[in-house]
Design a protein around this motif. Structure first.
Motif, short mmCIF file in Angstrom:
data_model
loop_
_atom_site.label_atom_id
_atom_site.label_comp_id
_atom_site.label_asym_id
_atom_site.label_seq_id
_atom_site.Cartn_x
_atom_site.Cartn_y
_atom_site.Cartn_z
N CYS A 1 0.87 -1.31 -0.06
CA CYS A 1 0.07 0.02 -0.01
C CYS A 1 0.77 1.19 0.00
CB CYS A 1 -1.07 0.14 1.23
SG CYS A 1 -1.87 1.54 1.56
N GLY A 2 1.83 1.28 0.81
CA GLY A 2 2.70 2.51 0.95
C GLY A 2 3.59 2.58 -0.39
N ALA B 1 1.25 3.85 -3.25
CA ALA B 1 0.49 5.10 -3.32
C ALA B 1 0.86 5.93 -4.31
CB ALA B 1 0.62 5.51 -1.79
N ARG C 1 -3.73 0.71 -5.67
CA ARG C 1 -4.14 0.27 -4.33
C ARG C 1 -4.11 -1.27 -4.06
NH1 ARG C 1 -9.45 -0.35 -3.96
NH2 ARG C 1 -10.16 -0.28 -6.24
N TYR D 1 -11.35 4.69 -2.73
CA TYR D 1 -10.65 5.32 -1.41
C TYR D 1 -10.31 4.23 -0.42
CZ TYR D 1 -9.83 9.09 1.94
OH TYR D 1 -9.00 9.87 2.75
N ASN E 1 -7.93 1.46 0.70
CA ASN E 1 -6.38 1.41 0.49
C ASN E 1 -5.85 0.68 1.82
OD1 ASN E 1 -4.00 0.84 -1.20
ND2 ASN E 1 -3.57 2.91 -1.43
#
Length: 256
Positions: A173-174, A177, A182, A239, A241
């Motif tokens: 996820c990081g 981004a 996602r 939105y 994630n």
């Protein structure tokens, strides 16, 4: 109009169980599905079912996704067929269970290879293409065993592998981004599939006692996991994630 119209979705382990249900669900939502499996016969059967339902699907089989070259071959196959892809659903897995004092190194390494290494290999092969095209979705099928103890059978290797999938999901996820990627996970509880049915139907397996603890009063169905997966793969979840979604009939809330 389906929520996945004009999207190409890769589903590993599409031959049976949750993977087959996901292929049917995603195709029904308008996706072009690229599946795969170890057995050409069952992989082809899923393709037939999808096409008979009016969907679009191709599959590569046999393929070993825990092998780097196998994972790359599957990604290249999808690119050859459709030129791009929007969603990678890491569903395929293979585990070996045993009481911990009888869990040998071969069982351990087989499970880690085919439930954690496999997710890494597929995602690593897909990642550059998702970055280059400006985004996409990675959806990992984990398990409640990745964050909780065994419910009715010892699953040390399986739990460790799926715990790794949960951790990898957060870190991806990081990493994704900034590229519009996602990454989420789904943690099913006990789902009736070809692999789990013998345990579910065995009166001595512990499942009857487990059922008394599940607020839903039953085990889950692959189609129920597939519907959740289709939502997370769609723009309706834009939105969402870095999250894990437990689908277990409520047992984690009551007994976990």
């Amino acid at each position: 109009m389906g929520r996945l119209d004009r999207k190409t979705v890769l589903i590993s382990g599409s031959s049976t169980g949750i993977g087959r249900a996901a292929a049917l669900e995603f195709a029904g939502e308008g996706a072009r599905v690229v599946g795969c499996g170890r057995d050409p016969g069952t992989a082809a059967e899923t393709v037939r079912l999808v096409k008979e339902a009016g969907g679009e699907m191709v599959a590569l089989a046999p393929v070993d996704l825990a092998d780097r070259d196998g994972a790359r071959a599957w990604i290249d196959f999808a690119l050859y067929e459709y030129g791009r892809f929007d969603v990678l659903c890491n569903n395929a897995s293979s585990m070996r269970n045993a009481p911990f004092d009888r869990l040998g190194p071969d069982d351990w390494h087989h499970t880690i290879r085919n439930e954690l290494d496999l997710v890494y290999q597929c995602t690593r092969a897909a990642w550059p293409h998702l970055v280059e095209q400006g985004g996409g979705v990675v959806l990992n099928i984990a398990s409640i065993s990745g964050s909780r103890g065994a419910l009715f059978v010892q699953q040390a290797a399986h739990g460790a592998a799926k715990g790794g999938v949960l951790a990898l999901t957060r870190h991806l996820c990081g990493a994704g981004a900034a590229h519009g990627i996602r990454v989420n996970s789904i943690s099913p509880g006990l789902i009736r599939t070809r692999a789990t049915a013998p345990h579910i139907d065995d009166p001595g397996s512990g499942v009857p006692a487990l059922l008394k603890k599940i607020p839903a009063g039953r085990v889950g169905r692959p189609e129920e996991v597939a519907r959740l997966a289709a939502f997370l793969a769609s723009d309706d979840a834009a939105y969402v994630n870095g999250a894990d979604f437990v689908i277990d009939g409520g047992i984690s809330a009551m007994a976990g």
